[in-house]
Design a protein around this motif. Structure first.
Motif, PDB file in Angstrom:
ATOM      1  N   ARG A  20       0.807  -1.223   0.000  1.00  0.00           N
ATOM      2  CA  ARG A  20       0.000   0.000   0.000  1.00  0.00           C
ATOM      3  C   ARG A  20       0.844   1.280   0.000  1.00  0.00           C
ATOM      4  N   SER A  74     -13.718  -0.188  -4.489  1.00  0.00           N
ATOM      5  CA  SER A  74     -12.395  -0.823  -4.365  1.00  0.00           C
ATOM      6  C   SER A  74     -12.321  -1.817  -3.211  1.00  0.00           C
ATOM      7  N   GLY A  78     -11.511  -5.595  -7.471  1.00  0.00           N
ATOM      8  CA  GLY A  78     -10.120  -5.307  -7.810  1.00  0.00           C
ATOM      9  C   GLY A  78      -9.867  -5.665  -9.258  1.00  0.00           C
ATOM     10  N   THR A 224      -6.704   2.103  -8.467  1.00  0.00           N
ATOM     11  CA  THR A 224      -7.631   1.023  -8.794  1.00  0.00           C
ATOM     12  C   THR A 224      -7.129   0.166  -9.951  1.00  0.00           C
ATOM     13  N   ALA A 227      -4.835  -2.738  -8.807  1.00  0.00           N
ATOM     14  CA  ALA A 227      -5.350  -3.571  -7.720  1.00  0.00           C
ATOM     15  C   ALA A 227      -4.957  -5.036  -7.873  1.00  0.00           C
ATOM     16  N   GLU A 228      -4.960  -5.546  -9.095  1.00  0.00           N
ATOM     17  CA  GLU A 228      -4.676  -6.970  -9.297  1.00  0.00           C
ATOM     18  C   GLU A 228      -3.237  -7.335  -8.943  1.00  0.00           C
ATOM     19  N   THR A 230      -1.497  -5.722  -6.375  1.00  0.00           N
ATOM     20  CA  THR A 230      -1.232  -5.171  -5.049  1.00  0.00           C
ATOM     21  C   THR A 230      -1.519  -6.199  -3.958  1.00  0.00           C
ATOM     22  N   PRO A 233      -5.445  -6.190  -1.842  1.00  0.00           N
ATOM     23  CA  PRO A 233      -6.046  -5.021  -2.503  1.00  0.00           C
ATOM     24  C   PRO A 233      -7.305  -4.484  -1.830  1.00  0.00           C
ATOM     25  N   VAL A 237      -5.952  -0.761  -1.324  1.00  0.00           N
ATOM     26  CA  VAL A 237      -6.434   0.240  -2.284  1.00  0.00           C
ATOM     27  C   VAL A 237      -7.220   1.353  -1.592  1.00  0.00           C
TER      28      VAL A 237
END
Length: 458
Positions: A20, A74, A78, A224, A227-228, A230, A233, A237
């Motif tokens: 993050r 979010s 994600g 956003t 997100a995939e 992270t 997520p 996010v």
């Protein structure tokens, strides 16, 4: 629909690449505070005059209602498609396709206008003698290439670059702004947060928000879209969204106040027409800060290009993965070594650069960039309107409906966006050449609807 007849397998993005904190600074890269101060803040001042700090402050207040939509989605969705994924999850495939056509327009124009023409305007305005195409064209190409290289060779590399540069950038802006405020002495006044220095009153203030609201738009797009890739997520996010906005609003309000007070609230009509007014103000208080501001403003534009090229590559990858926009199946590929949607990133680099060079040649880099930003506002706002309309339906389906978070705030967001859009054409259209930007921007929204119909009939 699209290239559904092709059987190339979909390659998945690699999860858990960044956390993050890095995600937050990639969002800050798209917000690009120093670049905003040098470029978009000039656009706000052109319209808001001595009420520029008020416009900036109201811009973030209204943007919080827009942010709510991305924030709420979010926590449950994600997707590399960002707002495209939100529309699909709430309103279905047709709404998502319409969203994709609008996003393709405003994303590519936004990157080329701010990221490429914005930095050329900043650099050439330092010395207007070097404003010819033999100077600004190579700068635009170099700016695009830097964003491409970082985005192509890996997300973690991009995040580390932006994190270091962003922290220094914010520190320099706040230090210089405080110095300007202290030097202003008795000239400091809170009346810049009123309409005293704005002859056109509230209607002119709303008009200026076509730029001041856009200042914060990058927060949701980058966060956003990544997100995939992270870690966690659903938690990372939303927290990155809030953190980026907090840092941005504190910095931009302080900077806009310092610039307005330092220049003179009653004299802001000359602020926007002056070459790099922020540099002029920094030079008055500290030569060291002046030099550092030049260096890190250029770096800020580069950070924007890095963050946005990363985000757009993921967006177009997601469009191709779902077979919309008639994109070829090659866009669904992921680089085996760098884990990036490499083909989509190459597309974003080439198309956005070509568009920026065309409009830069027609209007010059400064007006060309502002023209493109004005035009893309309609598609960008429509994207947020569609997502906000979808949020209450999504919350109902998930069994998490809250009347304020999922209905009242989205309704306010839609109302704000419609008010800003209407204010650009009523009671009168903007002067040339921005009137042409209105026609193109509004026309594209209609074109998106037409192309959605075409795709779903095929």
């Amino acid at each position: 629909m699209g290239d559904s007849s092709e059987t190339r397998p979909v390659e998945r993005l690699k999860p858990n690449i960044i956390g993050r904190f890095r995600l937050l600074w990639l969002a800050m890269g798209e917000l690009s505070i120093a670049a905003d101060a040098a470029y978009l803040l000039t656009g706000v001042a052109l319209l808001a005059l001595g009420a520029t700090p008020l416009s900036i402050l109201l811009g973030v207040v209204f943007y919080l209602f827009l942010l709510n939509t991305g924030y709420q989605f979010s926590k449950h969705v994600g997707s590399a498609g960002g707002y495209y994924g939100f529309a699909g999850a709430s309103l279905g495939g047709k709404a998502a396709t319409f969203q994709a056509w609008n996003m393709a327009f405003y994303l590519l124009l936004g990157l080329g206008s701010f990221g490429f023409l914005g930095v050329t305007s900043f650099v050439t305005l330092i010395n207007p003698a070097y404003s010819g195409p033999q100077y600004w064209v190579p700068i635009a190409v170099a700016a695009a290439a830097i964003g491409f290289v970082f985005a192509y060779f890996g997300l973690k590399l991009s995040a580390d670059y932006q994190m270091i540069g962003g922290l220094i950038e914010v520190g320099i802006l706040i230090a210089g702004s405080v110095a300007i405020i202290v030097a202003a002495g008795s000239s400091n006044t809170l009346q810049v947060f009123t309409l005293k220095y704005l002859p056109g009153g509230m209607s002119q203030l709303l008009y200026s928000m076509i730029y001041s609201v856009v200042l914060y738009f990058g927060t949701v797009l980058t966060v956003t879209s990544l997100a995939e890739e992270t870690k966690e997520p659903a938690k990372s996010v939303p927290k990155a969204l809030v953190g980026a906005v907090v840092v941005a609003v504190i910095t931009l309000v302080i900077v806009s106040y310092a610039f307005t007070i330092g220049w003179g609230p009653a004299d802001m009509s000359s602020f926007a027409s002056s070459p790099d007014p922020g540099l002029i103000l920094f030079h008055k208080v500290s030569y060291v800060l002046y030099v550092l501001l030049i260096v890190f403003t250029v770096n800020s534009f580069m950070g924007y290009n890095v963050s946005v090229t990363n985000a757009l590559g993921r967006n177009f990858y997601a469009f191709a993965r779902d077979r919309v926009l008639f994109l070829p199946s090659s866009f669904r590929s992921v680089h085996k070594k760098y884990a990036t949607p490499s083909v989509a990133i190459v597309f974003v680099f080439v198309v956005s650069l070509v568009i920026s060079l065309i409009f830069g040649a027609i209007y010059g880099p400064l007006m060309g960039g502002l023209w493109m930003l004005f035009a893309n506002g309609y598609a960008a706002y429509t994207e947020h309107i569609v997502a906000s309309i979808g949020l209450p339906f999504f919350a109902k389906k998930k069994g998490i409906f809250n009347v304020f978070k999922h209905l009242v705030f989205p309704v306010i967001a839609v109302g704000v966006l419609l008010a800003v859009m209407v204010s650009t054409v009523y009671p009168s259209f903007p002067p040339a050449p921005l009137n042409l930007a209105v026609y193109l921007g509004m026309g594209w929204v209609g074109f998106s609807g037409l192309m959605t119909f075409v795709e779903w009939k095929l």
